[in-house]
Design an enzyme around this catalytic site. Structure first.
Site, PDB file in Angstrom:
ATOM      1  N   ASP A 273       0.817  -1.217   0.000  1.00 43.46           N
ATOM      2  CA  ASP A 273       0.000   0.000   0.000  1.00 43.46           C
ATOM      3  C   ASP A 273       0.852   1.271   0.000  1.00 43.46           C
ATOM      4  OD1 ASP A 273       0.910   0.132   2.635  1.00 43.46           O
ATOM      5  OD2 ASP A 273      -0.907  -0.792   3.437  1.00 43.46           O
TER       6      ASP A 273
ATOM      7  N   ALA B 268       8.059 -12.949  -1.023  1.00 46.67           N
ATOM      8  CA  ALA B 268       9.268 -12.578  -0.298  1.00 46.67           C
ATOM      9  C   ALA B 268      10.099 -13.795   0.099  1.00 46.67           C
ATOM     10  CB  ALA B 268       8.901 -11.763   0.945  1.00 46.67           C
TER      11      ALA B 268
ATOM     12  N   ASP C 133       6.080  -6.268   6.761  1.00 50.49           N
ATOM     13  CA  ASP C 133       4.681  -5.868   6.937  1.00 50.49           C
ATOM     14  C   ASP C 133       3.770  -6.770   6.107  1.00 50.49           C
ATOM     15  OD1 ASP C 133       2.471  -4.402   7.690  1.00 50.49           O
ATOM     16  OD2 ASP C 133       2.816  -2.784   6.258  1.00 50.49           O
TER      17      ASP C 133
END
Lengths: 508, 537
Positions: A293, A348, A366
């Site tokens: 985001d 990731a 995050d």
């Protein structure tokens, strides 16, 4: 002509529909583009101007006025009725949105502008001018009042924008078809049949659209979210939904709230700044895992010493949306356009295993909460062990790790997992009203003191010296449980099981 | 073979699935693919009793020739090399080494064609541990002295899920909808397993342990080999349908046999041999995307230079000086004079290959029976859609309760690649049919692909759109069959003895097909070759 009073009822409906389309366009555009004052002002201006254009154009209609009136009704029904779904669909391709928006508004406005002058001309033989003007215009404004009351109180909360649009389109088409009976004496027999067939087709089209609209933003989904859905799309990885309500925008991934614009700064300040406070020296290379985001980016880019930020997020649709959607871009302060930011779309876990990137000074982790096995692997000892060689000496790491109040075992299991991977861990927590009590881990590969203050000369809305220090204190109901917790490993996925059990209690 | 689609599907998947598949009509779009591997036609050259003359220039000499580059043969070569003994050659009939640990390279990951995991060995199995230590899979030792395998090589959770009546559930044993009696029987079954896990003979040996030569030969244990696992369950009052299914699945998975075709000894071996003590979880699995192909690659990295591929041994001739091996290599006849042979091919081939074996058989090779399998690899462009939110997500091993297949294994699972292209390896043991092997080789690619896709489409209707390629390997002699009465018939002990400078080494000699057993016999044969003096004229 049959019943003139019934034609006046049509005036109310026409007027209501007209204003509804205007309100819909203004609402959609303010949801999508933000800045509602500008959007409402522009839409109303363009719409009223277009109505003027329509009224002017009415003088060029000489023959078959009644028939033309029905045609216009049906045209308004189609374009107005489909306007909200059309705008939502266009919204996925943001660059065309403005053009489509104003063109649609202009066309609807023009058609609506034609309606009343034509109707008045149809009625001109029945009543004298004084009477006609007074009745038609009065009813026109009554319709406007009906629309403006219905729209916020009933239509948006109950039907949502798409269905409101389609339902009023059908109402408009209904008026057109009904008019073929009311105006039967002044329309030729053959044309009457053609008009009725057209009207029927329009109703069918709108009905199909109404059914299909549910797949755009499903009824179930509408029920799920309190606010209006302004964006809903499934990427290859997840269902992305953005809502807009009185408190601002919210982002949901697979139905789970990721942020709410009114308090996200609390979450993101707490996520980012403790790592910078714990890092000795000037951090230059930053790694963000997740955080598509761009809100963590916004906080990170407040530090002048930064030379590069590598952001690795799974979903290209998410990062692209954060870059190009005005509402999100405004919120993340267009972080994705910063030349220091480099975005990689990858899992990731796989990325860490394969990357040859130079070590980082700070890593901000995050990810969404570990509510499935694919996410659970991003909280395992294996994952943290993959991260370790990517950390420069003295590097600081922050991990978001769900609510220590609702998912206490989950939270402390992450702490244990980090420790088992060789990290020194300082757990902390804060309050984010839309989430509740939220927990994080601050970790380094060397022993370190809890930082006492946020870094100096950084503009912060939430953190000050007192709140910063207090984040590292845990209340009795969120502190480490006495029972022995499992380390989260790839071959046990203990965290996913803790998380599922703990969150299920509150979600039912 | 002319067979209607319904007959074909009934044969492989049973009438209900076939009926459902044929009722919902039209044949779907098939992906590309073909039958791969396994030179069946080549193997049958042996049965023709041809004679082969080696041209004088085509002879070479080696101290030891190893026939067969499966796990046993490769392990034997690896051991000999470790001992500094490298005057060896490994002769492999196929174009690739690996036997039933064969794998393929792929993108994003490789995938297996058969064996695909290894339970972490007990600390006592020091030789196998030395292999996995050499491969860098071990992180250290725990307080008890057991090895700790690195996390990334241990099967990632969730390990298994089972598809039953349209939904996926966690685990292999089907807990959903269990009756009280089912639960009681499951507990009772566990109690029986625990009994055998903790059982020791007077010499302190376990009843079931890997390698199987170290198992107790106490009469109480060997008696279990006389009855089928189905009989054993019946004798213990275990009649629960789902429990029987669970044990039947275990037999099909590990042996390619049904419950009533499997020796009770072998059935219990499956459940007991990897549990240290009762109440402790069974040993975790070491696995790789390409399955046991990783072990093969490791062996080849050490002894690959000695391996000759497409070298089919056609005749093994014992003589006064040692043994000669005659091979067919792309139509050229070649020979190797050697002192000793390690015969690491399936045991049933011995009479066809070894001259004089049939005249005076040291053991009845035909007692070593194998079953047939087919394995399909489905290359997918994306993951199947989850149909119900409550469905248990994709696991490593994905089992279909109502199907005679074993379901499929997901290659990307272990590497943590959870999105995008993957490979599913679908296993089908031909244990439900008489003469399964002959039948298997009569089917075309399209028939077997239809079976596989029809089966996998039940949980994943989108499999037709997702599969970009589907290759099939037919294994005529996939696994030795531990039928009742075979393992403790005494024949294996005979076959383990050298025969005229020929040392047998194959998992067949354990009566069960396992990587550990093949490895054990490879090392045993290598040691024998090194220690037993070659008779010199």
């Amino acid at each position: 002509m049959k019943s003139t009073p019934l034609l006046f009822l049509n005036v109310i409906i026409i007027a209501t529909c007209g204003l509804i389309y205007e309100l819909l366009a203004a609402t959609v555009s303010s949801y999508v583009l933000g800045d509602s004052v500008t959007q409402f002002s522009l839409i109303i201006g363009v719409y009223l101007f277009a109505m003027g254009v329509g009224s002017y154009l009415s003088r060029f209609i000489d023959k078959n006025v009644a028939e033309k009136f029905v045609d216009i009704e049906l045209a308004v029904a189609v374009i107005g009725g489909l306007s909200a779904p059309l705008l939502f669909l266009t919204f996925a391709y943001v660059s065309y949105f403005g053009m489509v928006l104003y063109t649609t508004v202009f066309i609807i406005g023009t058609l609506v502008g034609l309606e009343i002058p034509l109707l008045m001309r149809i009625l001109q033989d029945k009543l004298d001018f004084k009477e006609l003007v007074s009745r038609v215009l009065a009813l026109d404004y009554v319709g406007a009042l009906v629309a403006s009351l219905l729209f916020p109180i009933f239509l948006v909360p109950q039907l949502g924008l798409n269905r409101t649009s389609l339902v009023f389109g059908m109402l408009n088409a209904g008026v057109g078809i009904w008019a073929t009976w009311l105006l039967e004496p002044i329309i030729s027999r053959r044309r009457l049949t053609i008009l009725r067939v057209k009207g029927f087709v329009v109703i069918v089209v709108l009905t199909i659209a109404l059914i299909k609209a549910d797949s755009l933003t499903t009824l179930a989904e509408d029920g799920l979210f309190v606010d209006n859905i302004v964006y809903a799309k499934s990427s290859s990885y997840q269902r992305i939904v953005i809502t807009r309500g009185r408190m601002g925008h919210s982002l949901f991934l697979n139905g789970n709230l990721q942020f709410s614009s009114f308090d996200e700064y609390r979450y993101h300040e707490a996520l980012v700044h403790p790592a910078f406070a714990a890092y000795k020296g000037e951090p230059k290379r930053i790694l963000v895992l997740g955080g598509g985001d761009g809100l963590a980016l916004r906080e990170i880019l407040k530090y002048k010493s930064i030379e590069s930020v590598d952001l690795v997020d799974l979903d290209p649709m998410m990062t692209e949306l954060s870059r190009s959607l005005p509402a999100l871009g405004e919120l993340n302060q267009h972080s994705f356009n910063d030349p220091r930011v480099k975005v990689t779309n990858a899992d990731a876990f796989v990325w860490l295993d394969r990357t040859d990137a130079e070590p980082f000074d700070i890593a901000i982790i995050d990810f969404p909460d570990p509510n499935n096995f694919a996410l659970g692997k991003l909280y395992t000892t294996r994952f943290y062990n993959l991260l370790k060689p990517k950390l420069a000496p003295g590097a600081a790491v922050v991990v978001q790790c769900t609510s220590p109040l609702i998912a206490r075992k989950s939270f402390w299991s992450v702490m244990k997992t980090l420790e088992a991977s060789g990290f020194y861990v300082r757990p902390f927590q804060t309050t984010v009203p839309s989430f509740g009590i939220w927990g994080y881990a601050l970790a380094k590969l060397e022993p370190f003191e809890i930082p006492q203050k946020p870094p100096p000369n950084i503009e912060l809305r939430f953190l000050n010296d007192i709140t910063f220090a207090s984040m590292f204190e845990f209340s009795a109901d969120t502190s480490k449980p006495s029972e022995e917790l499992e380390t989260n490993r790839l071959d046990n996925q203990a965290l996913v099981r803790y998380y599922e059990t703990e969150w299920r209690r509150v979600e039912q | 073979m002319t067979l209607s689609r319904r007959e074909l599907l009934s044969t492989f998947l049973g009438a209900p699935i076939a009926f459902a598949a044929c009722r919902n009509g039209t044949m779907r779009r098939f992906p590309e693919g073909q039958i791969v591997g396994q030179s069946e036609a080549l193997g049958h050259v042996l049965r023709e009793n041809r004679t082969f003359e080696v041209p004088p220039d085509n002879w070479e000499s080696k101290k030891v020739a190893i026939v067969g580059a499966g796990v046993a043969g490769l392990a034997a070569a690896w051991q000999l090399e470790r001992e500094g003994f490298n005057d060896i050659v490994v002769l492999e009939l196929e174009k690739t080494a690996g036997g039933t640990s064969l794998s393929s390279k792929g993108d994003p990951v490789g995938y297996p064609w058969a064996a695909h995991y290894l339970p972490v060995p007990f600390r006592e199995n020091t030789e196998l541990i030395s292999l996995i230590e050499e491969m860098g899979l071990v992180e250290g030792r725990d307080a008890g002295g057991d090895i700790v395998v690195k996390e990334q090589y241990l099967c990632r959770d969730p390990e298994e899920r089972v598809f039953y009546k349209g939904r996926w559930y966690d685990g292999l044993y089907l807990h959903v909808g269990e009756s009280e009696d089912d639960k009681r029987q499951f507990v009772e079954f566990q109690r029986q397993i625990d009994h055998w896990v903790n059982w020791r003979d007077p010499a302190g040996r376990r009843a079931f342990v890997v390698p199987s030569v170290t198992c107790s030969n106490d009469a109480e244990v060997t008696a279990l080999d006389k009855i089928s696992f189905a009989d054993w369950m019946h004798q213990h009052g275990l009649t629960s349908e789902r429990l029987l299914w669970y044990c039947d699945y275990a037999c099909r998975d590990d042996y390619g046999l049904k419950l009533d075709q499997t020796s009770a000894w072998a059935g219990l071996f499956y459940f007991c041999s990897r549990v240290r003590t009762s109440g402790v979880e069974s040993q975790p699995f070491i696995t790789f995307p390409e399955g046991n192909g990783r072990f093969v690659d490791h062996f080849l990295s050490r002894i690959g230079e000695h391996v000759r591929r497409s070298f089919m041994a056609v005749s093994i001739v014992p003589n006064d000086k040692g043994v000669d091996v005659i091979c067919l290599n792309d139509g050229v006849v070649r020979g190797v004079h050697c002192e000793k042979i390690i015969f690491a091919s399936p045991v049933f081939t011995a009479p066809y290959l070894i001259r004089g074996f049939r005249d005076d058989p040291p053991f009845a090779a035909s007692e070593f029976q194998h079953n047939a399998w087919f394995v399909a690899n489905l290359l997918l462009k994306d993951r199947p859609k989850q149909r119900f939110p409550k469905d248990f997500p994709m696991a490593w091993d994905n089992v279909l309760y109502e199907s005679p297949s074993l379901g499929y294994v997901t290659a990307t699972h272990q590497s943590g690649i959870d999105y995008g292209p993957t490979v599913l390896t679908y296993y089908y043991p031909m244990c439900h049919e008489e003469g399964g092997r002959t039948k298997l080789f009569n089917y075309e690619w399209r028939d077997l692909a239809d079976v596989c896709l029809t089966d996998v489409a039940r949980p994943h209707p989108d499999i037709y759109e997702l599969t970009t390629r589907l290759d099939i390997m037919r294994w005529g002699h996939a696994m030795i069959s531990p039928r009742p009465g075979f393992i403790h018939s005494g024949i294996r002990e005979k076959a383990m003895k050298p025969y005229r400078n020929i040392h047998f080494a194959h998992t067949d000699l354990s009566g069960i097909a396992l990587f550990e057993e093949a490895f054990y016999h490879g090392l045993r044969a290598a040691r024998e070759v090194l220690t037993i003096e070659t008779p010199r004229p």
